[in-house]
Write an enzyme that holds these catalytic residues in place. Sequence first.
Site, PDB file in Angstrom:
ATOM      1  N   LEU A 287      16.716 -14.734  11.767  1.00  0.00           N
ATOM      2  CA  LEU A 287      15.708 -15.087  12.760  1.00  0.00           C
ATOM      3  C   LEU A 287      15.894 -16.559  13.078  1.00  0.00           C
ATOM      4  O   LEU A 287      16.072 -17.373  12.166  1.00  0.00           O
ATOM      5  CB  LEU A 287      14.295 -14.840  12.216  1.00  0.00           C
ATOM      6  CG  LEU A 287      13.923 -13.383  11.905  1.00  0.00           C
ATOM      7  CD1 LEU A 287      12.539 -13.319  11.269  1.00  0.00           C
ATOM      8  CD2 LEU A 287      13.970 -12.532  13.166  1.00  0.00           C
ATOM      9  N   ASP A 288      15.848 -16.921  14.368  1.00  0.00           N
ATOM     10  CA  ASP A 288      16.053 -18.326  14.714  1.00  0.00           C
ATOM     11  C   ASP A 288      14.861 -19.158  14.256  1.00  0.00           C
ATOM     12  O   ASP A 288      13.820 -18.632  13.851  1.00  0.00           O
ATOM     13  CB  ASP A 288      16.333 -18.492  16.210  1.00  0.00           C
ATOM     14  CG  ASP A 288      15.152 -18.100  17.087  1.00  0.00           C
ATOM     15  OD1 ASP A 288      14.033 -18.586  16.836  1.00  0.00           O
ATOM     16  OD2 ASP A 288      15.345 -17.315  18.038  1.00  0.00           O
ATOM     17  N   ILE A 289      15.003 -20.460  14.345  1.00  0.00           N
ATOM     18  CA  ILE A 289      14.009 -21.376  13.773  1.00  0.00           C
ATOM     19  C   ILE A 289      12.638 -21.228  14.422  1.00  0.00           C
ATOM     20  O   ILE A 289      11.606 -21.495  13.792  1.00  0.00           O
ATOM     21  CB  ILE A 289      14.521 -22.829  13.883  1.00  0.00           C
ATOM     22  CG1 ILE A 289      13.650 -23.775  13.055  1.00  0.00           C
ATOM     23  CG2 ILE A 289      14.598 -23.262  15.344  1.00  0.00           C
ATOM     24  CD1 ILE A 289      14.212 -25.181  12.931  1.00  0.00           C
ATOM     25  N   ASN A 290      12.581 -20.761  15.673  1.00  0.00           N
ATOM     26  CA  ASN A 290      11.307 -20.624  16.373  1.00  0.00           C
ATOM     27  C   ASN A 290      10.730 -19.214  16.313  1.00  0.00           C
ATOM     28  O   ASN A 290       9.712 -18.939  16.951  1.00  0.00           O
ATOM     29  CB  ASN A 290      11.483 -21.040  17.841  1.00  0.00           C
ATOM     30  CG  ASN A 290      11.838 -22.501  17.986  1.00  0.00           C
ATOM     31  OD1 ASN A 290      11.282 -23.343  17.290  1.00  0.00           O
ATOM     32  ND2 ASN A 290      12.776 -22.807  18.870  1.00  0.00           N
ATOM     33  N   THR A 291      11.364 -18.317  15.568  1.00  0.00           N
ATOM     34  CA  THR A 291      10.899 -16.939  15.434  1.00  0.00           C
ATOM     35  C   THR A 291      10.337 -16.719  14.039  1.00  0.00           C
ATOM     36  O   THR A 291      10.915 -17.173  13.055  1.00  0.00           O
ATOM     37  CB  THR A 291      12.043 -15.947  15.707  1.00  0.00           C
ATOM     38  OG1 THR A 291      12.557 -16.174  17.013  1.00  0.00           O
ATOM     39  CG2 THR A 291      11.554 -14.515  15.605  1.00  0.00           C
TER      40      THR A 291
END
Length: 362
Positions: free
Chosen positions: A215-219
């Site tokens: 999961l990316d840093i903003n998810t």
Amino acid sequence: MSKKNQRAYLDDISANKPARKSPPSRQAKGSLKTSKASFSEAKTKTTPQRQPENERNAFRQSQNERSPNAQPAKQRVTKAKKLIVRAPNQKIQQRADFLKEQRADLSRQEPERLQKILAASGVGSRRQMEEWIGNGWVQVNGKTAQLGDKVSPDDQVTVKGSAIKLKWADRLPRIILYYKQEGEIVSRDDPQGRVSVFDRLPQAASSRWVAIGRLDINTSGLLILTTSGELVQRFAHPKFEVQREYAVRVLGEVSREQMQQLTQGIMLEDGLAQVERISEQGGEGANKWYNVVIKEGRNREVRRIFEHIGLTVSRLVRVGFGPIGLPNRLKRGQFYELNPAEVAAILKWADMALPNSGKRRR
């Protein structure tokens, strides 16, 4: 001479008598001939004053900016709390205890690909192991290994001259569910020193956690981690088309025509992307929530899908992956470890064999 004149005479002598010099103090041979006062004064002059904390931090920051290779200090991380659940009933607990004690017979273990077992043993990723094998850095029984070689528990493997203790899947793997928070990365190596989910989680004894998908840093949302490389492959490889479910908040509204367009497929810069299902879930004002299901996990795919139709994703939460959903009681920053009975159910879904149960089902 009268007594009065004698007293006056003695007073005059005392007044005119030079002051008596005090004898020099005895000092140890070879010692410095300085008084305590002068020593303190010298110490004050030679010892620099301790800088305030904010000045020291500013100095370190300026030094880091001057050095292009300097890496920022790792942030202090609070460990994640474990979700405590009520003990299962006696029947399930007995089965869980039984499964936990089962061990596979390694003498019947079929040979595995070298890069796969090296990755499972914690040496590195499969891709990295393939590179090392191609570079000739891996040996099996004293001979340089080749891509495609397989090994068994009796083989001796060395990597860059160091003997490697291979770890075979002789017991149930461990699986944990972590509610990832925004601002955390899913990586062990980050030159920027950001907080990693691996910093928050407990260490896996004699093994290591591997994330199933990223999961990316903003998810935020459901992140599954396991000690089984084979299970990671079963979840994440595109050929299995395992569903990922997301709660998506966007600035704006998706029309019926756009929903139909997404389910039919759109062309992104890295190929065709298709939404399996999409449904509206309400919202307030300009923010609308949607439930979105896709069957692959390319980088920032959900965000790019909505950008393609002119909408910006303001929040993205993964709520399901395959047969596993985000538990309702699991809070952000918490983790839950599946018990052996629950792990066995996941292995059954993945068509993987249980320890000491023979070959995998076909």
